[in-house]
Scaffold this active site. Structure first.
Site, PDB file in Angstrom:
ATOM      1  CG  ASP A 107      -1.736   1.248   1.339  1.00  0.00           C
ATOM      2  OD1 ASP A 107      -2.501   1.515   0.398  1.00  0.00           O
ATOM      3  OD2 ASP A 107      -1.609   1.980   2.345  1.00  0.00           O
TER       4      ASP A 107
ATOM      5  CD  GLU B  62      -4.443   1.047  -3.545  1.00  0.00           C
ATOM      6  OE1 GLU B  62      -5.379   0.774  -2.806  1.00  0.00           O
ATOM      7  OE2 GLU B  62      -3.887   2.161  -3.565  1.00  0.00           O
TER       8      GLU B  62
ATOM      9  CB  CYS C  24     -15.519 -10.258   8.389  1.00  0.00           C
ATOM     10  SG  CYS C  24     -15.973  -8.515   8.509  1.00  0.00           S
TER      11      CYS C  24
ATOM     12  CB  CYS D  92     -15.517  -9.597  12.286  1.00  0.00           C
ATOM     13  SG  CYS D  92     -13.994  -8.783  11.785  1.00  0.00           S
TER      14      CYS D  92
ATOM     15  CG  ASP E 192      -1.393   3.146   5.832  1.00  0.00           C
ATOM     16  OD1 ASP E 192      -2.483   3.556   5.388  1.00  0.00           O
ATOM     17  OD2 ASP E 192      -0.520   3.894   6.319  1.00  0.00           O
TER      18      ASP E 192
HETATM   19 ZN   LIG Z   1     -14.470  -7.460   9.882  1.00  0.00          ZN
END
Ligand SMILES: [Zn+2]
Length: 414
Positions: free
Chosen positions: A221, A315, A370, A392, A399
């Protein structure tokens, strides 16, 4: 017929310092001037053609002129006939052809991305460059075969210039010299009067021998607080020395601007303004130091990443969106993310690794545990460096979480 550059699987840009004799320097300088001259002539012809075409009434003299300009536009022989000094200065027709190609590709770029602007006149500057194609007469390609070629590990022969000493990282390419094709070369003079040679190289085999797989993939990142954070949570900080010298550079640039202004006020030509010229060289030297340090840093980080992982995922840089945010735009230009990504790409080729870029959409806002996506007023801002997933309950460093999502997107592509 030897294979074309585009038909080869691997590409590599080689940059070397060039040590021309004073006679060779003169020929190089003439070619730089001629290349700019040909480019500017194309700009002028197109400007005139545009104006003439606004004349809607058929006037013979206008029609004749349009016809003449159109004929002249792509005719290198005509250019040499009109400006005989070109031939006398050791300027090759290839250089002119290449300058025209650069002009045409500037138009293509404009049509694709309007932000790039229409081609405009290139002013005479302390630095400059010109390009030459490399030709092969036999069906054989190789580092030591074409019109621009190596004659040993430390010397090249360049078309129109002859033998010149070079220094750089070319030596290791000689293990595979007969499989490497030299494409377009660029000869450049920088603002301090140093000369450089860049070669486009192509090959069907990787440039370095493919390294053994290491069974590791990583996502990175790129962000503004540090240089990058990877999916293992490792942070690479922005280099500090760079910031230190930048302050000094800004100060010297202000002095340069002041001296330029003073010379203008006193109606002195800049090339005769001694103090201005002294300062110009000083600024150019500082700029080179900054560029060298930045490059050394980018090379170190990119090589480490590629050598230690089979797959590196980053990215795509969304320049349009990012550049709208001024502070972000500044730091993109600053740390050289674009250069960094291109280094990763060619080094992946070089070492037989894989580098991919993925769509940056939601990489920051998604919980890597999640898959929950933060939206509406829950959306994370640049100020939120840490957060807890409302679904979650996982705790995230922004980052690091983003880097994990980037890696997952890259793995999904495979
Ligand atoms: Zn989560």
């Amino acid at each position: 017929m030897a294979k074309k550059m585009a038909d080869l699987n691997y590409h590599y840009g080689l940059k070397m310092r060039l040590f021309p004799s004073s006679a060779q320097k003169r020929v190089i300088d003439n070619n730089i001037n001629a290349s700019r001259f040909a480019y500017n002539e194309m700009v002028a012809i197109d400007k005139e053609l545009y104006a003439l075409r606004q004349v809607k009434i058929p006037i013979t003299i206008v029609q004749d002129r349009i016809e003449y300009l159109q004929r002249r536009k792509n005719n290198t022989q005509m250019l040499f006939a009109i400006h005989p000094w070109l031939a006398g200065a050791g300027v090759g027709t290839d250089v002119i052809d290449q300058a025209r190609r650069a002009y045409q590709s500037a138009w293509r770029l404009f049509r694709q991305v309007h932000r790039s602007g229409v081609p405009v006149f290139h002013r005479k500057r302390a630095d400059g460059s010109y390009q030459l194609p490399t030709r092969y007469t036999k069906s054989k390609i190789g580092l030591m075969e074409g019109s621009n070629r190596f004659i040993d590990k430390k010397h090249v022969v360049l078309s129109g210039l002859g033998k010149i000493r070079v220094s750089g990282s070319q030596k290791r390419l000689f293990n595979d010299a007969e499989n490497i094709r030299v494409g377009t070369i660029t000869i450049r003079r920088d603002a301090t009067g140093q000369y450089f040679l860049s070669m486009q190289l192509g090959s069907d085999t990787p440039f370095a021998h493919a390294t053994k797989p290491v069974q590791s993939a990583v996502g990175i990142d790129l962000n503004t607080e540090n240089f990058l954070t990877d999916s293992n949570g490792i942070i690479v900080l922005n280099p500090r020395y760079y910031r230190a010298i930048k302050g000094r550079l800004a100060k010297e640039q202000r002095i340069l601007a002041r001296r330029r202004l003073r010379a203008k006020k006193e109606h002195r030509a800049l090339r005769n303004a001694k103090n201005y010229q002294k300062q110009r060289v000083l600024v150019a030297n500082l700029q080179r130091i900054v560029a060298n340090r930045r490059n050394a840093f980018l090379h170190l980080v990119s090589t480490t990443l590629i050598k230690n992982h089979d797959l590196v995922v980053a990215e795509e840089l969304r320049s349009k969106n990012m550049l709208r945010n001024h502070a972000l735009a500044m730091s993109i230009a600053d740390v050289g993310w674009r250069t960094f990504l291109s280094m990763l790409a060619y080094k992946a080729d070089l070492y037989g690794r894989q580098f991919v870029t993925v769509d940056p959409r939601n990489t920051t806002q998604t919980c890597s545990d999640c898959g929950f996506v933060m939206s509406g007023n829950q959306k994370l801002t640049l100020a939120d460096r840490e957060w807890t997933c409302p679904q979650c309950g996982a705790f995230h460093i922004r980052d690091h979480n983003a880097a994990k999502n980037i890696l997952a997107k890259g793995l999904a592509l495979n």
